[in-house]
Scaffold this active site. Structure first.
Site, PDB file in Angstrom:
ATOM      1  N   THR A  93     -55.522  51.000  43.162  1.00  0.00           N
ATOM      2  CA  THR A  93     -56.627  51.097  44.133  1.00  0.00           C
ATOM      3  C   THR A  93     -56.073  51.769  45.384  1.00  0.00           C
ATOM      4  O   THR A  93     -55.312  51.155  46.140  1.00  0.00           O
ATOM      5  CB  THR A  93     -57.186  49.706  44.485  1.00  0.00           C
ATOM      6  OG1 THR A  93     -57.494  49.004  43.282  1.00  0.00           O
ATOM      7  CG2 THR A  93     -58.440  49.839  45.338  1.00  0.00           C
ATOM      8  N   LYS A 168     -64.819  51.209  42.760  1.00  0.00           N
ATOM      9  CA  LYS A 168     -63.852  50.115  42.912  1.00  0.00           C
ATOM     10  C   LYS A 168     -63.873  49.552  44.344  1.00  0.00           C
ATOM     11  O   LYS A 168     -63.850  48.328  44.549  1.00  0.00           O
ATOM     12  CB  LYS A 168     -62.449  50.624  42.543  1.00  0.00           C
ATOM     13  CG  LYS A 168     -61.310  49.699  42.880  1.00  0.00           C
ATOM     14  CD  LYS A 168     -61.381  48.372  42.132  1.00  0.00           C
ATOM     15  CE  LYS A 168     -60.272  47.438  42.574  1.00  0.00           C
ATOM     16  NZ  LYS A 168     -60.434  46.088  42.061  1.00  0.00           N
ATOM     17  N   LYS A 236     -55.956  45.479  52.236  1.00  0.00           N
ATOM     18  CA  LYS A 236     -55.830  46.938  52.021  1.00  0.00           C
ATOM     19  C   LYS A 236     -57.179  47.506  51.538  1.00  0.00           C
ATOM     20  O   LYS A 236     -57.643  48.519  52.047  1.00  0.00           O
ATOM     21  CB  LYS A 236     -54.743  47.207  50.963  1.00  0.00           C
ATOM     22  CG  LYS A 236     -54.803  48.586  50.323  1.00  0.00           C
ATOM     23  CD  LYS A 236     -53.844  48.734  49.152  1.00  0.00           C
ATOM     24  CE  LYS A 236     -54.172  47.947  47.925  1.00  0.00           C
ATOM     25  NZ  LYS A 236     -55.026  48.532  46.916  1.00  0.00           N
TER      26      LYS A 236
HETATM   27  P1  NAP Z   1     -47.918  44.543  42.564  1.00  0.00           P
HETATM   28  O1  NAP Z   1     -47.677  43.382  41.697  1.00  0.00           O
HETATM   29  O2  NAP Z   1     -47.493  44.489  43.987  1.00  0.00           O
HETATM   30  O3  NAP Z   1     -47.240  45.834  41.862  1.00  0.00           O
HETATM   31  C1  NAP Z   1     -47.158  47.058  42.524  1.00  0.00           C
HETATM   32  C2  NAP Z   1     -46.317  48.021  41.712  1.00  0.00           C
HETATM   33  O4  NAP Z   1     -46.151  49.235  42.481  1.00  0.00           O
HETATM   34  C3  NAP Z   1     -44.900  47.505  41.402  1.00  0.00           C
HETATM   35  O5  NAP Z   1     -44.555  47.962  40.129  1.00  0.00           O
HETATM   36  C4  NAP Z   1     -44.072  48.185  42.481  1.00  0.00           C
HETATM   37  O6  NAP Z   1     -42.705  48.326  42.148  1.00  0.00           O
HETATM   38  C5  NAP Z   1     -44.741  49.548  42.507  1.00  0.00           C
HETATM   39  N1  NAP Z   1     -44.422  50.297  43.735  1.00  0.00           N
HETATM   40  C6  NAP Z   1     -44.773  50.001  44.996  1.00  0.00           C
HETATM   41  N2  NAP Z   1     -44.296  50.926  45.849  1.00  0.00           N
HETATM   42  C7  NAP Z   1     -43.621  51.832  45.097  1.00  0.00           C
HETATM   43  C8  NAP Z   1     -42.929  53.027  45.391  1.00  0.00           C
HETATM   44  N3  NAP Z   1     -42.829  53.474  46.632  1.00  0.00           N
HETATM   45  N4  NAP Z   1     -42.359  53.693  44.361  1.00  0.00           N
HETATM   46  C9  NAP Z   1     -42.452  53.244  43.095  1.00  0.00           C
HETATM   47  N5  NAP Z   1     -43.115  52.130  42.744  1.00  0.00           N
HETATM   48  C10 NAP Z   1     -43.700  51.430  43.742  1.00  0.00           C
HETATM   49  O7  NAP Z   1     -49.457  44.946  42.622  1.00  0.00           O
HETATM   50  P2  NAP Z   1     -50.578  44.686  41.499  1.00  0.00           P
HETATM   51  O8  NAP Z   1     -51.233  43.392  41.776  1.00  0.00           O
HETATM   52  O9  NAP Z   1     -50.026  44.986  40.158  1.00  0.00           O
HETATM   53  O10 NAP Z   1     -51.636  45.828  41.916  1.00  0.00           O
HETATM   54  C11 NAP Z   1     -51.427  47.190  41.615  1.00  0.00           C
HETATM   55  C12 NAP Z   1     -52.665  47.958  42.040  1.00  0.00           C
HETATM   56  O11 NAP Z   1     -53.803  47.459  41.322  1.00  0.00           O
HETATM   57  C13 NAP Z   1     -53.000  47.814  43.536  1.00  0.00           C
HETATM   58  O12 NAP Z   1     -53.517  49.019  44.018  1.00  0.00           O
HETATM   59  C14 NAP Z   1     -54.079  46.726  43.531  1.00  0.00           C
HETATM   60  O13 NAP Z   1     -54.923  46.814  44.664  1.00  0.00           O
HETATM   61  C15 NAP Z   1     -54.802  47.008  42.231  1.00  0.00           C
HETATM   62  N6  NAP Z   1     -55.461  45.857  41.599  1.00  0.00           N
HETATM   63  C16 NAP Z   1     -54.839  44.645  41.558  1.00  0.00           C
HETATM   64  C17 NAP Z   1     -55.489  43.576  40.946  1.00  0.00           C
HETATM   65  C18 NAP Z   1     -54.857  42.201  40.876  1.00  0.00           C
HETATM   66  O14 NAP Z   1     -55.573  41.254  40.560  1.00  0.00           O
HETATM   67  N7  NAP Z   1     -53.575  42.037  41.150  1.00  0.00           N
HETATM   68  C19 NAP Z   1     -56.751  43.753  40.355  1.00  0.00           C
HETATM   69  C20 NAP Z   1     -57.337  45.015  40.385  1.00  0.00           C
HETATM   70  C21 NAP Z   1     -56.681  46.071  41.004  1.00  0.00           C
HETATM   71  P3  NAP Z   1     -41.666  47.138  42.538  1.00  0.00           P
HETATM   72  O15 NAP Z   1     -41.789  46.134  41.442  1.00  0.00           O
HETATM   73  O16 NAP Z   1     -40.348  47.806  42.585  1.00  0.00           O
HETATM   74  O17 NAP Z   1     -42.103  46.604  43.881  1.00  0.00           O
END
Ligand code: NAP
Length: 281
Positions: A93, A168, A236
């Site tokens: 997102t 979204k 965010k």
């Molecule tokens: P998360 O657990 O914080 O995972 C984020 C991922 O991005 C991790 O693999 C992280 O790597 C990677 N990352 C961050 N900065 C980076 C960089 N500079 N270079 C390379 N990799 C990087 O987040 P999430 O909950 O999976 O969410 C991911 C996305 O989906 C977000 O945009 C969120 O808004 C969206 N989303 C989330 C949900 C939910 O329920 N969680 C639902 C719908 C949509 P590291 O492990 O090294 O930090």
């Protein structure tokens, strides 16, 4: 023959999603910045040492990253490569503006790009029942469909690049208001002496109940705010909605509440942990 699939970003969402692609039997290459999150892919799939190794060895590349900054950093590396004929599917997102710029840059290099953010949290991600909102060309979606079908129960094509993200941001605007409303309601019924379990039973069985209220019920009862979707990520998304033009009575209130909760140290907790901040007001 099946295309080679790459998956970058094995966070709370990306990890179970990539696991579903692995379980479906697609040849899979994964990469995560923090290497330990890729460990349990080593038995069945390949783990890349960096973004470039992954992209060079994949035809269809998924990205599931935190925010605009993360997407910009990863796609900057991708755009240094020869990527012609590859398909990139960004499920993060991020802002429609950033996504549009990435899409344009990818297309200039004769590759394809879809924005395909998702509704649904870690449980639907693990069960392969996400709602996937797609922006981009129909032919690219048709190429992506066999893989997206392993991740979601509904694939909704909303138009050109950026439209998936537009949908979204809209749905998350609703969910942010819903969670603040749910947290305030539970605090209100607490003060009136109603047990949380009883109140949540009533909400969940009535017209006000939804998948969103049901999924947060155990967290509110156990007062355990281990994140499935962090409060930081919700803030965010509200700010992205504001930047995209959301300007309603709720907008200011939501930003104030979620920002203050983040400032008070609740950002890494689950979004429904907003109740901890509201209870101190
Ligand atoms: P998360 O657990 O914080 O995972 C984020 C991922 O991005 C991790 O693999 C992280 O790597 C990677 N990352 C961050 N900065 C980076 C960089 N500079 N270079 C390379 N990799 C990087 O987040 P999430 O909950 O999976 O969410 C991911 C996305 O989906 C977000 O945009 C969120 O808004 C969206 N989303 C989330 C949900 C939910 O329920 N969680 C639902 C719908 C949509 P590291 O492990 O090294 O930090």
């Amino acid at each position: 023959m099946s295309e080679k699939i790459g998956f970058i970003g094995l966070g709370n969402m990306g990890h179970p999603m990539a696991k579903n692609l692995e379980k479906a039997g697609f040849p899979l290459f994964v990469y995560n910045r923090s290497a330990e999150k890729a460990e349990d892919f080593k038995a069945q799939s390949k783990v890349a040492v960096d973004v470039k190794e992954l992209v060079k060895n994949s035809d269809v590349i998924f990205t599931m990253l935190t925010n605009d900054q993360a997407a910009n950093e990863v796609y900057k590396q991708i755009l240094e490569l020869n990527i012609s004929d590859k398909l990139f599917i960004d499920m993060s997102t991020i802002s429609p503006e950033t996504s549009g710029k990435i899409a344009d840059a990818v297309k200039i290099k004769e590759a394809s790009f879809l924005d395909a953010p998702v509704a649904g949290s870690t449980k639907p991600a693990a069960e392969g029942t996400l709602i996937i909102m797609v922006g981009g060309d129909e032919k690219d979606l048709e190429r992506a469909r066999p893989y997206l079908e392993k991740l979601g129960k509904q694939i909704k094509h909303l138009g050109k690049n950026g439209k998936g993200l537009a949908a979204k941001l809209s749905v998350n605007y609703f969910i942010s208001a819903l969670y603040q409303g749910l947290a305030e309601t539970i605090l209100f019924s607490d003060t009136l002496g109603i047990e949380r379990e009883d109140m949540l039973d009533i909400i969940n069985e009535s017209a006000s109940g939804s998948g969103a209220t049901k999924v947060k019920t155990p967290l509110l009862i156990e007062e355990n705010y281990q994140p499935a979707f962090s409060l930081d990520l919700m803030l965010k998304d509200i700010l992205l909605a504001k930047d995209a033009g959301a300007d309603f009575p709720f907008t200011k209130t939501l930003i104030e509440t979620y920002k203050s909760a983040q400032n008070e140290g609740f950002g890494k907790d689950d979004v429904i942990g907003i109740i901890q901040y509201l209870s101190k007001m």
